[in-house]
Every structure is written in C-alpha cells, then in structure tokens.
Design a protein around this motif. Structure first.
Motif, mmCIF file in Angstrom:
data_model
loop_
_atom_site.group_PDB
_atom_site.id
_atom_site.type_symbol
_atom_site.label_atom_id
_atom_site.label_comp_id
_atom_site.label_asym_id
_atom_site.label_seq_id
_atom_site.Cartn_x
_atom_site.Cartn_y
_atom_site.Cartn_z
ATOM 1 N N LYS A 1 5.094 1.240 -4.530
ATOM 2 C CA LYS A 1 4.783 0.645 -5.844
ATOM 3 C C LYS A 1 5.852 -0.388 -6.198
ATOM 4 O O LYS A 1 6.995 -0.264 -5.775
ATOM 5 N N HIS B 1 -4.102 -2.655 -5.011
ATOM 6 C CA HIS B 1 -4.090 -1.862 -6.242
ATOM 7 C C HIS B 1 -2.840 -2.058 -7.095
ATOM 8 O O HIS B 1 -2.297 -1.107 -7.650
ATOM 9 N N ASN C 1 -1.384 -3.706 -10.496
ATOM 10 C CA ASN C 1 -1.875 -4.171 -11.796
ATOM 11 C C ASN C 1 -1.411 -5.604 -12.056
ATOM 12 O O ASN C 1 -0.234 -5.859 -12.311
ATOM 13 N N LYS D 1 -4.820 -7.288 -6.079
ATOM 14 C CA LYS D 1 -5.928 -6.347 -6.357
ATOM 15 C C LYS D 1 -6.267 -5.530 -5.113
ATOM 16 O O LYS D 1 -6.519 -4.333 -5.195
ATOM 17 N N LEU E 1 0.834 -1.205 0.000
ATOM 18 C CA LEU E 1 0.000 0.000 0.000
ATOM 19 C C LEU E 1 0.869 1.256 0.000
ATOM 20 O O LEU E 1 0.452 2.314 -0.460
#
Ligand code: DAH
Length: 337
Positions: free
Chosen positions: A182, A295, A297, A292, A179
C-alpha cells in the motif's frame, strides 16, 4: 716406509684427488671392499709366522679403521659441497612478487547499475524486482496498454506463450509492487529487459531502471526535482536538465527527460545529433488507469514514475558509441572502467 705407510699415503692421495661421491666410492671399493686391498692383506696373514700374525692383524685393522675415518670425512665434505651447489643453482627469491591470475572487471553497465541504486538509495528508494518472463497482463494491460497498442507488436516483443512475454520494460514491477504494498511506495526496479531488435543502438537484451513514487500530494515538481537531482549526481552539478511533453500509456501527463549534451556542452555535435540535448528517460504522473488496476485510491494518492536505459546512461557517461561493446565481454574493453 713400510707397506702400510705407503698404502695410507696412496689412499690419502686418491681420496684427495676425488671430487665426486661416485669417485670416492670407487676408491673405497678398491681398498675396503670384499675383494679390496685390506681383504687381500687379511687373506695373506696366513703367510706370516704365527708369532708375528696377531701384531700384523692388529696393524691391518688399524689401517682399515684409519681408511674408514678418512673416507667418512671426505664423504661428508663432498656431500656438503654437493648440497651447496644445488642450493645455489636452485636459488629462490621469496621476496619476488608472485604472478597473479588475470582478473576481469565489473561490466560498465553494472558499475552504472550500482551507482543508480546508491543515488536513489540515498533519497530513500528501495530496490524492487520482478520476473524477466512476465505475464502479458503485467507487462501491458495493467499499464494501460491494451491489445491494440502498437508497442505490443509481435516484432518488438518476445512471446513465450500466448500470455507470457519476456518483459519489454521494467514497468511491470510498478504493478507487482503496488499489488503487494500500500502507499506510500518509493522504489526503483533495475533489471534486464528484452526486445526483438539488434543494431548499434539496440540489443535484444538490455537494462532499464524503473522508478515509482506514490504517496499523498505527489506533484510533477517532485518528479522534476528528483530526476534533476539524479542527473546532477550522475553527471555533475553543472548539467542542465529539461522536461519535454511526451506520451506514454501509463503516465498522464508524460514527459521526456533531456540532459545537456556532455560531449559538446550544448553547442550541438554528432552524439546529440546537433540538438545539444540527450534524451535519458521517460517519465510522468502515474495514469489513473494504472492506479485503478492496482486498487489505489486515486482521490487520495498520486504518484510519478520514470524509466531509463542503463546502457544509455553508461554510453553517455563513458563516451561509448556502440551498444554492442557492452555484451561482447572483451576484457580489453571491460577492464578500462
Ligand atoms: N517503460 C518505458 C519504456 O520502456 C519507459 C518509461 C517511460 C517508464 C515513462 C516509465 C515512465 O515509468 O513513466 O520505454
């Protein structure tokens, strides 16, 4: 021999026979004190004819000075002797080694903890942390363990409130890390975990280390290579490693990691319960549901994760058969490592 000569002889003999400061002082009082012999002689000067008095007085004075000098010399001599006696009896060998305070030692669990960090550190993994009192959401839901999942049974989990638990594993740190950061993500998360359980192989608090790598083109081959490398670094290059299909809600596919039994070399013994293999970790490819939830991809990134018990690694490495020894803080046990 005049009166004075015999007095000088007596005085000299007396102080020579004295071997203590106190004794010497007593002699002094008798001769030189207010009521001593010298005072006595001075008082009796009146009995002498006036012409002879000055000479007699001077003579007494000479004797007094002589006594004082003899006394002073003897006193210095006795004081030196006394000091030498004390110095000798209180002799101190400053070259003797000191007595050091007893010291403890790092708990073997933390020796392994540090070793794990350095093995993965060398492969470029950062150390991530998370809270021990954890949101139920991070501990379960986000890891694809919905309410009905058996692992959420009240018997296993310590609930602090309706939605806060003592974390039952280090896996929620996966969620917290993704979270915040990235991909690419490459972390291990060592720390304490809690379960309502207590016997020879279970403790209500124990340690786990979680691993997570998320990047482009990550495959199961990367996972296998990484864990095989870890086992060889920790236990020796000749230890075989195998991967066995398994199930975890947060990985798909999931694998159990086994290493050859270090006790029997694979022949089968009490420790490996005849199997020749020891289970050391759970692992798998991070489930799409988990990615997911944070978040990521799933068409661009994939990842693997693993989790293992640090006490278990320590038990295998040091040949310890009762988990509870780690938590009793018995120095005789702890200082062996
Ligand atoms: N969280 C699991 C446990 O506590 C261990 C585990 C298994 C962690 C597989 C993982 C994994 O990251 O992929 O038993």
């Amino acid at each position: 021999m005049s009166l004075h000569d015999s007095m000088v002889a007596d005085f000299t003999a007396e102080i020579n026979n004295t071997d203590s400061i106190q004794g010497l002082y007593n002699v002094k009082v008798r001769y030189l004190g207010k009521k001593g012999l010298i005072s006595e002689l001075n008082k009796r000067l009146g009995e002498i004819s006036p012409e002879k008095r000055p000479e007699a007085g001077a003579e007494i004075q000479k004797v007094r000075l002589l006594f004082e000098e003899l006394y002073g010399r003897k006193e210095a001599e006795l004081k030196t002797a006394e000091r030498n006696t004390t110095l000798f009896s209180e002799k101190l060998d400053i070259t003797m080694p000191g007595v050091s305070a007893p010291s403890g030692s790092l708990n073997p669990v933390y020796k392994i903890y540090d070793e794990i960090i350095s093995i993965f550190g060398a492969m470029g993994y950062d150390v991530a942390t998370g809270p021990e009192a954890e949101l139920e959401y991070y501990n379960f839901e986000a890891l694809n363990m919905p309410k009905w999942h058996p692992a959420r049974d009240m018997q296993d989990t310590f609930y602090l409130s309706e939605n806060v638990v003592m974390r039952t594993h280090t896996s929620p740190v996966q969620i917290r890390t993704m979270l915040k950061q990235k991909p690419p993500v490459r972390i291990i998360a060592p720390g304490k975990v809690y379960r309502s359980d207590y016997d020879m192989t279970h403790s209500p608090m124990f340690h786990q280390v979680e691993g997570l790598l998320v990047d482009k083109n990550v495959s199961m081959a990367d996972l296998k290579g990484t864990l095989a490398h870890f086992v060889r670094q920790m236990f020796g290059s000749d230890i075989p490693v195998r991967f066995r299909a398994s199930y975890f809600p947060f990985t798909e596919p999931s694998m159990e990691v086994d290493m050859g039994c270090v006790m029997c070399g694979g022949g089968g013994c009490r420790v490996c319960k005849g199997a020749g293999w020891l289970e050391i970790a759970g692992s798998g490819m991070v489930a799409p549901e988990v990615l997911k939830a944070v978040h990521v991809n799933v068409h661009k990134y994939s990842g693997f994760a693993f989790g293992m018990g640090i006490e278990r690694i320590a038990m295998i490495k040091y040949g310890i058969d009762d988990l509870r020894l780690f938590f009793e803080n018995n120095l005789k046990f702890i200082c062996q490592f």
